[in-house]
Design a protein around this motif. Structure first.
Motif, mmCIF file in Angstrom:
data_model
loop_
_atom_site.group_PDB
_atom_site.id
_atom_site.type_symbol
_atom_site.label_atom_id
_atom_site.label_comp_id
_atom_site.label_asym_id
_atom_site.label_seq_id
_atom_site.Cartn_x
_atom_site.Cartn_y
_atom_site.Cartn_z
ATOM 1 N N PRO A 218 73.689 -16.914 -50.050
ATOM 2 C CA PRO A 218 74.763 -17.886 -49.824
ATOM 3 C C PRO A 218 76.262 -17.091 -49.951
ATOM 4 O O PRO A 218 76.387 -16.247 -50.752
ATOM 5 N N LEU A 219 77.243 -17.428 -49.295
ATOM 6 C CA LEU A 219 78.576 -17.069 -49.164
ATOM 7 C C LEU A 219 79.333 -17.330 -50.575
ATOM 8 O O LEU A 219 80.139 -16.770 -50.835
ATOM 9 N N MET A 220 78.703 -18.237 -51.275
ATOM 10 C CA MET A 220 79.488 -18.629 -52.551
ATOM 11 C C MET A 220 78.909 -17.490 -53.413
ATOM 12 O O MET A 220 79.296 -17.394 -54.768
ATOM 13 N N HIS A 221 78.264 -16.577 -53.093
ATOM 14 C CA HIS A 221 77.790 -15.222 -54.011
ATOM 15 C C HIS A 221 78.981 -14.175 -53.320
ATOM 16 O O HIS A 221 78.903 -14.086 -52.079
ATOM 17 N N GLY A 222 79.316 -13.523 -54.365
ATOM 18 C CA GLY A 222 80.358 -12.425 -54.019
ATOM 19 C C GLY A 222 79.754 -11.467 -52.964
ATOM 20 O O GLY A 222 80.531 -10.842 -52.151
ATOM 21 N N ALA A 223 78.688 -11.085 -53.082
ATOM 22 C CA ALA A 223 78.152 -9.902 -52.250
ATOM 23 C C ALA A 223 78.163 -10.288 -50.828
ATOM 24 O O ALA A 223 78.193 -9.424 -49.996
ATOM 25 N N ALA A 224 77.773 -11.617 -50.594
ATOM 26 C CA ALA A 224 77.665 -12.168 -49.273
ATOM 27 C C ALA A 224 79.089 -12.084 -48.528
ATOM 28 O O ALA A 224 79.557 -11.857 -47.501
#
Length: 526
Positions: free
Chosen positions: A224-230
């Motif tokens: 998910p884009l709410m994760h920094g890696a994404a």
């Protein structure tokens, strides 16, 4: 133009504007947008937010599933020199209230699915004065389509700098989320410097020229884009002149269909929580995955058993375990053949990574001394609104600033780093230290175990005992005795779980990270 994410994206829109930048769910179905088209979307939303009073340094919450609306909001905020703040879409009302207030949000772009909890939390967030809703309507918010339709497509924004801020809220595995505050230039450098395969680009112009001359890779992030890696995967794909592909939420079969349709070259996932369903879907289905050359896992480790299964199913695909965090950036890659079961080793891809002892001095390579992985160089400013946590995590030694990652490791003679686990999750049982990651890897090697989280529970005699919360495959059976025998043949006695809790479904974060708080509660009840 500086090392600023909005500056760089606008320069790409000017240089390679007709090249595809994005394939993602949008308000009208799957959108396939060029750099120039995405730039227009972001300009329109940025002007809308500016008209609503959002200015430099102010925080804009992004409470959305993956899609066009998410990345448009991130770019729009950065164009204004405002700060995008990622919001975990699984948070309940109380958690949202905490994050909205901790981040001091002034505006929020959110999914209509979350209307009830957003309205409740927003009503107790004094700073939050403007909302945009996607996928529906609300009496409290401007519809996303209306926000764009009423705003100009051109730019006309104030000058930016590499000193502009970018915040990544990270929930980690325990406690409430904390916002990691970066300067844009430091964030850019920490995640590859525009060149993840070598030395960072020396000027912003070099980034644009490299993107212009590239063939344009197709990268997909399943996280998910709410994760920094994404988020960083998105920017990295653009710095390479390529396109990024999203599905709205994780569904293994849909991910594979998208890889087939969009001819994805590299796929980013988060550990076994995503890899295991993908393995099962590949084995059960019939997909053309011939375009897929690399799979990269960040944020959580791939177990050896899952890695082996992936290699069997996709023998020509490269599998990469990436080591890093929201605080450190991308710092190291897994050594070939290294697994949690056999001993997890990483090779640093930056010269500023060290293992520091208790005295905060670098340990001697090959000495076997256990220390903490640390990084210097391009680092965050600290944690938003948390001076105590900042002072504990970012320390100065002989005039040099270091990030203490909390990861416990030894430094080998050949310069590789052997990672033992997270210090914060270490279980102390009768004076012996047990790292959950090692036990989890062994249990995942049992054919009946689908997923597992290992934690410590209170023990009157030993202080703590090792406990495992286990999810079995739907059609599999295994008793506590079966798992005990499996562990005892591979682990020292003090590491073997004394308590097992079997659950229908293991709770993890949307990014695939283990939820140790939840696991500890379940294990304590058992």
């Amino acid at each position: 133009m500086e090392f600023n994410h909005a500056d760089l994206f606008e320069a790409l829109a000017d240089a390679i504007g007709d090249r595809r930048a994005l394939v993602a769910p949008g308000p009208d179905g799957v959108e396939r947008l060029t750099y120039a088209e995405l730039d227009v979307y972001a300009n329109r939303l940025a002007h809308h937010l500016e008209d609503a009073g959002v200015g430099p340094g102010q925080h804009v919450g992004v409470h959305l599933y993956n899609g066009l609306e998410y990345i448009t909001t991130v770019l729009a905020a950065l164009k204004l020199r405002a700060v995008p703040v990622n919001v975990n879409y699984r948070y309940v009302e109380a958690e949202l209230e905490y994050l909205y207030n901790d981040a001091q949000l002034v505006a929020l772009v959110y999914e209509s699915d979350f209307e009830e909890r957003v309205t409740a939390a927003a009503g107790r967030t004094p700073t939050l004065r403007h909302r945009v809703v996607s996928g529906g309507t609300s009496p409290h918010a401007v519809p996303y389509k209306d926000a764009l339709a009423g705003s100009p497509a051109t730019r006309g924004f104030a000058q930016r700098s590499g000193d502009d801020r970018y915040i990544i809220y990270t929930g980690g595995t325990t406690g409430m989320p904390k916002g990691v505050v970066w300067r844009c230039e430091d964030l850019f450098m920490a995640f590859g410097g525009g060149n993840p395969y070598g030395e960072p680009r020396k000027t912003p112009g070099e980034v644009i020229e490299a993107a212009r001359s590239s063939g344009g890779v197709v990268m997909m992030t399943a996280a998910p884009l709410m994760h920094g890696a994404a988020q960083m995967t998105t920017f990295i794909s653009w710095w390479m002149g390529g396109s990024v592909v999203y599905n709205r939420r994780f569904d293994a079969a849909e991910i594979l269909r998208t890889i087939e349709t969009e001819k994805v070259l590299t796929l980013g996932i988060t550990g076994d929580a995503m890899a295991r369903p993908l393995v099962d879907a590949i084995a059960a289905g019939s997909y053309d995955l011939s375009s897929l050359a690399a799979l990269s896992s960040t944020g959580a480790i791939l177990s050896g058993s899952v890695r082996e299964r992936l290699s069997e199913l996709l023998p020509n695909m490269m599998i990469i375990d990436s080591f890093g965090s929201s605080e450190s950036g991308y710092t190291a890659s897994g050594v070939e053949g290294s697994t949690p079961e056999s001993g997890l080793k990483y090779r640093p891809n930056i010269t500023s990574l060290r293992v520091l002892g208790d005295d905060l001095r670098p340990v001697e390579p090959g000495s076997g001394t256990i220390g903490q992985i640390a990084k210097t160089g391009h680092l965050p400013i600290g944690y938003w609104n948390d001076e105590a946590k900042t002072a504990k995590t970012f320390v100065e030694v002989d005039g040099e600033r270091w990030l203490l990652t909390g990861d416990i490791a030894t430094l080998e003679a050949d310069g590789t780093v052997s990672v033992l686990g997270r210090g914060s999750q270490c279980i102390n049982t009768g004076g012996e230290k047990v790292f959950p990651e090692e036990i989890e890897a062994v249990l995942k090697g049992h054919p009946a175990v689908f997923d597992v989280v290992v934690t410590g529970v209170t023990d009157e005699m030993y202080g703590q005992r090792v406990a495992a919360v286990v999810q079995l495959y739907a059609d599999a059976e295994a008793s506590q005795g079966d798992l005990d025998a499996h562990c005892r043949s591979r682990l020292s006695g003090y590491k073997v779980p004394r308590t097992y809790a079997f659950v229908a479904e293991l709770q993890r974060s949307p990014a695939g990270k283990a939820d140790y708080r939840w696991a500890r509660k379940v294990a304590e009840k058992a």
